[in-house]
Write a protein that holds these residues in place. Structure first.
Motif, PDB file in Angstrom:
ATOM      1  N   VAL A  55       0.832  -1.208   0.000  1.00 38.02           N
ATOM      2  CA  VAL A  55       0.000   0.000   0.000  1.00 38.02           C
ATOM      3  C   VAL A  55       0.865   1.255   0.000  1.00 38.02           C
ATOM      4  N   GLN A  56       1.953   1.247   0.761  1.00 38.37           N
ATOM      5  CA  GLN A  56       2.844   2.404   0.811  1.00 38.37           C
ATOM      6  C   GLN A  56       3.342   2.760  -0.592  1.00 38.37           C
ATOM      7  N   ARG A  57       3.840   1.764  -1.303  1.00 41.69           N
ATOM      8  CA  ARG A  57       4.370   1.997  -2.652  1.00 41.69           C
ATOM      9  C   ARG A  57       3.257   2.400  -3.622  1.00 41.69           C
ATOM     10  N   THR A  58       2.108   1.748  -3.515  1.00 43.95           N
ATOM     11  CA  THR A  58       0.999   2.052  -4.421  1.00 43.95           C
ATOM     12  C   THR A  58       0.522   3.489  -4.252  1.00 43.95           C
ATOM     13  N   LEU A  59       0.373   3.945  -3.001  1.00 46.90           N
ATOM     14  CA  LEU A  59      -0.075   5.316  -2.773  1.00 46.90           C
ATOM     15  C   LEU A  59       0.963   6.324  -3.249  1.00 46.90           C
ATOM     16  N   LYS A  60       2.241   5.984  -3.112  1.00 47.05           N
ATOM     17  CA  LYS A  60       3.316   6.849  -3.599  1.00 47.05           C
ATOM     18  C   LYS A  60       3.288   6.921  -5.129  1.00 47.05           C
ATOM     19  N   ASP A  61       3.224   5.756  -5.770  1.00 47.42           N
ATOM     20  CA  ASP A  61       3.263   5.691  -7.233  1.00 47.42           C
ATOM     21  C   ASP A  61       2.020   6.287  -7.881  1.00 47.42           C
ATOM     22  N   LYS A 116       4.521   2.051   6.252  1.00 50.57           N
ATOM     23  CA  LYS A 116       4.655   0.704   5.692  1.00 50.57           C
ATOM     24  C   LYS A 116       3.367  -0.065   5.989  1.00 50.57           C
ATOM     25  N   TYR A 117       2.763  -0.607   4.950  1.00 48.87           N
ATOM     26  CA  TYR A 117       1.457  -1.260   5.069  1.00 48.87           C
ATOM     27  C   TYR A 117       1.328  -2.256   3.929  1.00 48.87           C
ATOM     28  N   ARG A 118       1.244  -3.527   4.276  1.00 49.67           N
ATOM     29  CA  ARG A 118       1.115  -4.579   3.261  1.00 49.67           C
ATOM     30  C   ARG A 118      -0.161  -5.366   3.517  1.00 49.67           C
ATOM     31  N   ILE A 119      -0.840  -5.729   2.448  1.00 50.84           N
ATOM     32  CA  ILE A 119      -2.016  -6.593   2.520  1.00 50.84           C
ATOM     33  C   ILE A 119      -1.649  -7.906   1.847  1.00 50.84           C
ATOM     34  N   LEU A 120      -1.605  -8.971   2.641  1.00 45.30           N
ATOM     35  CA  LEU A 120      -1.282 -10.299   2.130  1.00 45.30           C
ATOM     36  C   LEU A 120      -2.583 -11.082   1.943  1.00 45.30           C
ATOM     37  N   GLY A 121      -2.817 -11.549   0.739  1.00 40.35           N
ATOM     38  CA  GLY A 121      -4.003 -12.359   0.457  1.00 40.35           C
ATOM     39  C   GLY A 121      -3.670 -13.822   0.656  1.00 40.35           C
ATOM     40  N   ALA A 122      -4.101 -14.378   1.789  1.00 40.78           N
ATOM     41  CA  ALA A 122      -3.737 -15.745   2.161  1.00 40.78           C
ATOM     42  C   ALA A 122      -4.845 -16.726   1.767  1.00 40.78           C
ATOM     43  N   CYS A 123      -4.417 -17.892   1.285  1.00 43.36           N
ATOM     44  CA  CYS A 123      -5.386 -18.907   0.868  1.00 43.36           C
ATOM     45  C   CYS A 123      -4.916 -20.294   1.303  1.00 43.36           C
ATOM     46  N   ASN A 124      -5.840 -21.037   1.870  1.00 44.75           N
ATOM     47  CA  ASN A 124      -5.624 -22.446   2.190  1.00 44.75           C
ATOM     48  C   ASN A 124      -6.446 -23.217   1.151  1.00 44.75           C
ATOM     49  N   PRO A 125      -5.806 -23.757   0.108  1.00 46.25           N
ATOM     50  CA  PRO A 125      -6.550 -24.338  -1.015  1.00 46.25           C
ATOM     51  C   PRO A 125      -7.631 -25.364  -0.650  1.00 46.25           C
ATOM     52  N   PRO A 126      -7.358 -26.356   0.224  1.00 44.97           N
ATOM     53  CA  PRO A 126      -8.428 -27.311   0.533  1.00 44.97           C
ATOM     54  C   PRO A 126      -9.643 -26.646   1.187  1.00 44.97           C
ATOM     55  N   VAL A 179      -0.170  -6.263   7.506  1.00 48.04           N
ATOM     56  CA  VAL A 179       1.012  -5.982   8.329  1.00 48.04           C
ATOM     57  C   VAL A 179       1.247  -4.486   8.172  1.00 48.04           C
ATOM     58  N   GLN A 180       1.229  -3.761   9.305  1.00 48.84           N
ATOM     59  CA  GLN A 180       1.418  -2.312   9.225  1.00 48.84           C
ATOM     60  C   GLN A 180       2.328  -1.796  10.324  1.00 48.84           C
ATOM     61  N   GLU A 181       3.089  -0.779   9.947  1.00 46.94           N
ATOM     62  CA  GLU A 181       3.991  -0.111  10.883  1.00 46.94           C
ATOM     63  C   GLU A 181       3.177   0.865  11.710  1.00 46.94           C
TER      64      GLU A 181
END
Length: 129
Positions: A38-44, A52-62, A84-86
């Motif tokens: 998110v930090q980089r996206t808002l800057k760009d 610092k702010y990341r969004i992780l898309g987690a998946c458990n396939p079964p 995950v954020q600072e």
């Protein structure tokens, strides 16, 4: 009922926490399908400074497969997002969607036990951190 599970960490850098989260997710059968900085996206895109702010898309396939079999539109709620954020003072917070809370909106009894299973796995991730 809160819509998320969270934990604040004081003993690691932001990047170390991202690694720990990714490893803990893997131990519970999740992979990270998406990683949004998110930090980089808002800057760009907007020229804005952001923590610092990341969004992780987690998946458990079964478990995702079971959910898709029970409810064909459930993909609108997948994957499980983990943030995950600072924070101020150098703390790093990890927050994950509470699938039990989000599945209440669907009102499909077949998803209730599945959502509790996913919630339990995400709670274990938080405890591992």
């Amino acid at each position: 009922m809160s819509y998320y599970l969270a934990k604040t960490l004081d003993d690691a850098s932001f990047d170390e926490v991202v690694e720990r989260v990714t490893g803990a997710l893997k131990e519970e059968g999740f992979g990270v399908l998406t990683d949004i900085d998110v930090q980089r996206t808002l800057k760009d895109k907007l020229g804005l400074e952001f923590r610092k702010y990341r969004i992780l898309g987690a998946c458990n396939p079964p478990l995702a497969h079971q959910a898709l079999e029970a409810e064909d539109k459930i993909g609108t709620m997948l994957p499980c997002n983990v943030v995950v954020q600072e924070m101020l003072g150098g703390h790093v917070e990890v927050a994950a969607v509470d699938p039990a809370a989000s599945m209440q909106a669907v009102k499909n009894p077949a998803l209730e036990a599945l959502a509790e299973t996913v919630r339990g796995k995400l709670e274990k991730v938080m405890h591992r951190l």
